[in-house]
Write a protein that holds these residues in place. Structure first.
Motif, PDB file in Angstrom:
ATOM      1  N   PHE A   1       0.820  -1.204   0.000  1.00  0.00           N
ATOM      2  CA  PHE A   1       0.000   0.000   0.000  1.00  0.00           C
ATOM      3  C   PHE A   1       0.862   1.265   0.000  1.00  0.00           C
ATOM      4  O   PHE A   1       1.962   1.284   0.545  1.00  0.00           O
ATOM      5  N   ILE A   2       0.310   2.291  -0.629  1.00  0.00           N
ATOM      6  CA  ILE A   2       0.983   3.586  -0.742  1.00  0.00           C
ATOM      7  C   ILE A   2       0.075   4.652  -0.142  1.00  0.00           C
ATOM      8  O   ILE A   2      -1.127   4.694  -0.439  1.00  0.00           O
ATOM      9  N   ILE A   3       0.634   5.484   0.711  1.00  0.00           N
ATOM     10  CA  ILE A   3      -0.085   6.642   1.245  1.00  0.00           C
ATOM     11  C   ILE A   3       0.206   7.833   0.345  1.00  0.00           C
ATOM     12  O   ILE A   3       1.375   8.124   0.041  1.00  0.00           O
ATOM     13  N   ALA A   4      -0.828   8.517  -0.117  1.00  0.00           N
ATOM     14  CA  ALA A   4      -0.676   9.662  -1.019  1.00  0.00           C
ATOM     15  C   ALA A   4      -1.362  10.874  -0.427  1.00  0.00           C
ATOM     16  O   ALA A   4      -2.462  10.773   0.129  1.00  0.00           O
ATOM     17  N   VAL A   5      -0.704  12.023  -0.552  1.00  0.00           N
ATOM     18  CA  VAL A   5      -1.222  13.262   0.022  1.00  0.00           C
ATOM     19  C   VAL A   5      -1.116  14.380  -1.010  1.00  0.00           C
ATOM     20  O   VAL A   5      -0.045  14.597  -1.599  1.00  0.00           O
TER      21      VAL A   5
ATOM     22  N   ARG B   1      -3.627  14.029  10.800  1.00  0.00           N
ATOM     23  CA  ARG B   1      -4.870  13.437  11.301  1.00  0.00           C
ATOM     24  C   ARG B   1      -5.583  12.667  10.202  1.00  0.00           C
ATOM     25  O   ARG B   1      -6.052  11.532  10.417  1.00  0.00           O
ATOM     26  N   MET B   2      -5.676  13.247   9.014  1.00  0.00           N
ATOM     27  CA  MET B   2      -6.374  12.592   7.909  1.00  0.00           C
ATOM     28  C   MET B   2      -5.691  11.281   7.522  1.00  0.00           C
ATOM     29  O   MET B   2      -6.355  10.269   7.263  1.00  0.00           O
ATOM     30  N   VAL B   3      -4.366  11.280   7.485  1.00  0.00           N
ATOM     31  CA  VAL B   3      -3.629  10.063   7.138  1.00  0.00           C
ATOM     32  C   VAL B   3      -3.843   8.994   8.201  1.00  0.00           C
ATOM     33  O   VAL B   3      -4.086   7.818   7.887  1.00  0.00           O
ATOM     34  N   GLU B   4      -3.767   9.383   9.469  1.00  0.00           N
ATOM     35  CA  GLU B   4      -3.959   8.408  10.542  1.00  0.00           C
ATOM     36  C   GLU B   4      -5.369   7.828  10.520  1.00  0.00           C
ATOM     37  O   GLU B   4      -5.561   6.628  10.780  1.00  0.00           O
TER      38      GLU B   4
ATOM     39  N   LYS C   1      -0.764  -1.245   9.067  1.00  0.00           N
ATOM     40  CA  LYS C   1       0.380  -1.131   9.962  1.00  0.00           C
ATOM     41  C   LYS C   1       1.594  -0.649   9.167  1.00  0.00           C
ATOM     42  O   LYS C   1       1.578  -0.637   7.926  1.00  0.00           O
ATOM     43  N   LYS C   2       2.649  -0.287   9.879  1.00  0.00           N
ATOM     44  CA  LYS C   2       3.864   0.204   9.232  1.00  0.00           C
ATOM     45  C   LYS C   2       4.379  -0.787   8.188  1.00  0.00           C
ATOM     46  O   LYS C   2       4.825  -0.404   7.108  1.00  0.00           O
ATOM     47  N   LYS C   3       4.311  -2.085   8.499  1.00  0.00           N
ATOM     48  CA  LYS C   3       4.838  -3.126   7.611  1.00  0.00           C
ATOM     49  C   LYS C   3       4.062  -3.238   6.303  1.00  0.00           C
ATOM     50  O   LYS C   3       4.531  -3.839   5.331  1.00  0.00           O
ATOM     51  N   ASP C   4       2.856  -2.665   6.248  1.00  0.00           N
ATOM     52  CA  ASP C   4       2.015  -2.761   5.053  1.00  0.00           C
ATOM     53  C   ASP C   4       2.309  -1.666   4.034  1.00  0.00           C
ATOM     54  O   ASP C   4       1.847  -1.745   2.885  1.00  0.00           O
TER      55      ASP C   4
END
Length: 323
Positions: free
Chosen positions: A4-8, A49-52, A61-64
């Motif tokens: 997974f990728i977090i995008a902002v 806050r939005m990402v969390e 989790k961090k590993k994902d």
């Protein structure tokens, strides 16, 4: 496995956060109005806050997580990760990469939002078919990203691609950057709304005003609706914006000789049927025949998620991703 990728996407009017997979597909996202222009710390806290909240909703989790990609308004010192002087956010020399890394984690990649959008278009919108591509966003402001031979043009200090601040109307309306006649000042969604409001203030623009809902501000959208109804005043506003955009794009085409120019952003997409023919005609009439040969000028199909897609492309093409 890190899948997974977090995008902002931090913008002058909105913060958009998302979770994407390795195919660049948005699995979940959230959108909020940017909380306080001129107060970067408040926006950083809002973003955290939005990402969390997204991570919690998806049980991540961090590993994902392969990595985190972020797009912010420029001008941006790309190497240092510092927003130098954003006209729309009113941030001045703010160390955005350092502050976000503290809150979101160390595997964070940052670039100017329009550069990130150009990556999104290159990788996912055009499937890497066009190695010479210019992306332009027309929204609150006007910005862009330039890809030359499959590489993003950053320039010496990372400030390349500030398309919205080429002067196309010398002595024209004042821009948020302090200069006059910038493309952003005369052809953005904000500029169209400003001209529509000026018409109404002079006792004109009745059809534009008739399209405004109760308690709503006059925006480019209402000008577009009036233009589609045949209102000549609204048509002139749209024609003027399209003329300036076409002029700016023609300059870029003559300089960079791209295969494809792609437009996005709320104003461009919302007014695509009105603006695109004007832009195409302006470009065709003002570039060399060599430069218009096989040139495509289109709207993006990625919509509002184009920066999120570009964040995924940044992460996936980072050699350290997933480690």
């Amino acid at each position: 496995m890190r899948n997974f990728i977090i995008a902002v996407d931090i913008g002058g009017s909105k913060v958009l956060c998302g979770v994407l997979n390795r195919n660049g597909e948005v699995l979940m996202h959230s959108r909020e109005t940017t909380c306080a222009a001129g107060h970067p710390q408040a926006v950083i806290e809002q973003t955290e806050r939005m990402v969390e909240e997204l991570k919690l909703a998806m049980g991540l989790k961090k590993k994902d997580i392969m990595g985190i990609g972020v797009g912010v308004p420029g001008p941006l010192d790309y190497q240092a990760g510092i927003v130098e002087e954003s006209p729309n956010l009113r941030w001045l020399k703010y160390p955005v990469r350092e502050e976000l890394s503290k809150r979101l984690g160390g595997k964070l990649l940052l670039d100017k939002d329009t550069n990130v959008a150009a990556w999104g278009e290159y990788y996912y919108g055009s499937n890497r078919k066009y190695r010479h591509l210019i992306y332009i966003t027309v929204s609150t402001g006007v910005g862009g990203g330039i890809i030359v031979d499959g590489r993003l043009l950053h320039g010496l200090n990372g400030g390349g691609g500030e398309i919205g601040h080429m002067v196309v109307a010398p002595g024209g309306s004042r821009c948020g950057c302090g200069r006059r006649g910038c493309l952003e000042a005369v052809a953005s969604g904000t500029a169209i709304a400003r001209e529509a409001n000026a018409l109404i203030a002079r006792g004109k623009g009745d059809m534009i005003l008739a399209n405004v809902g109760p308690g709503q501000p006059v925006s480019a959208r209402e000008a577009g609706q009036a233009a589609r109804q045949g209102d000549e005043e609204a048509l002139r506003l749209i024609d003027q914006a399209g003329h300036y955009l076409g002029m700016g794009i023609a300059n870029l085409v003559n300089i960079f000789n791209p295969e494809k120019v792609v437009l996005g952003g709320g104003a461009a997409l919302g007014l695509h049927d009105l603006l695109l023919p004007i832009i195409q005609n302006e470009v065709i009439n003002n570039v060399f025949s060599l430069h218009r040969r096989d040139l495509k000028i289109e709207m993006t199909r990625l919509g509002d998620d184009i920066v999120l897609a570009g964040c995924a492309a940044m992460v996936l093409n980072n050699p350290a991703a997933g480690k």
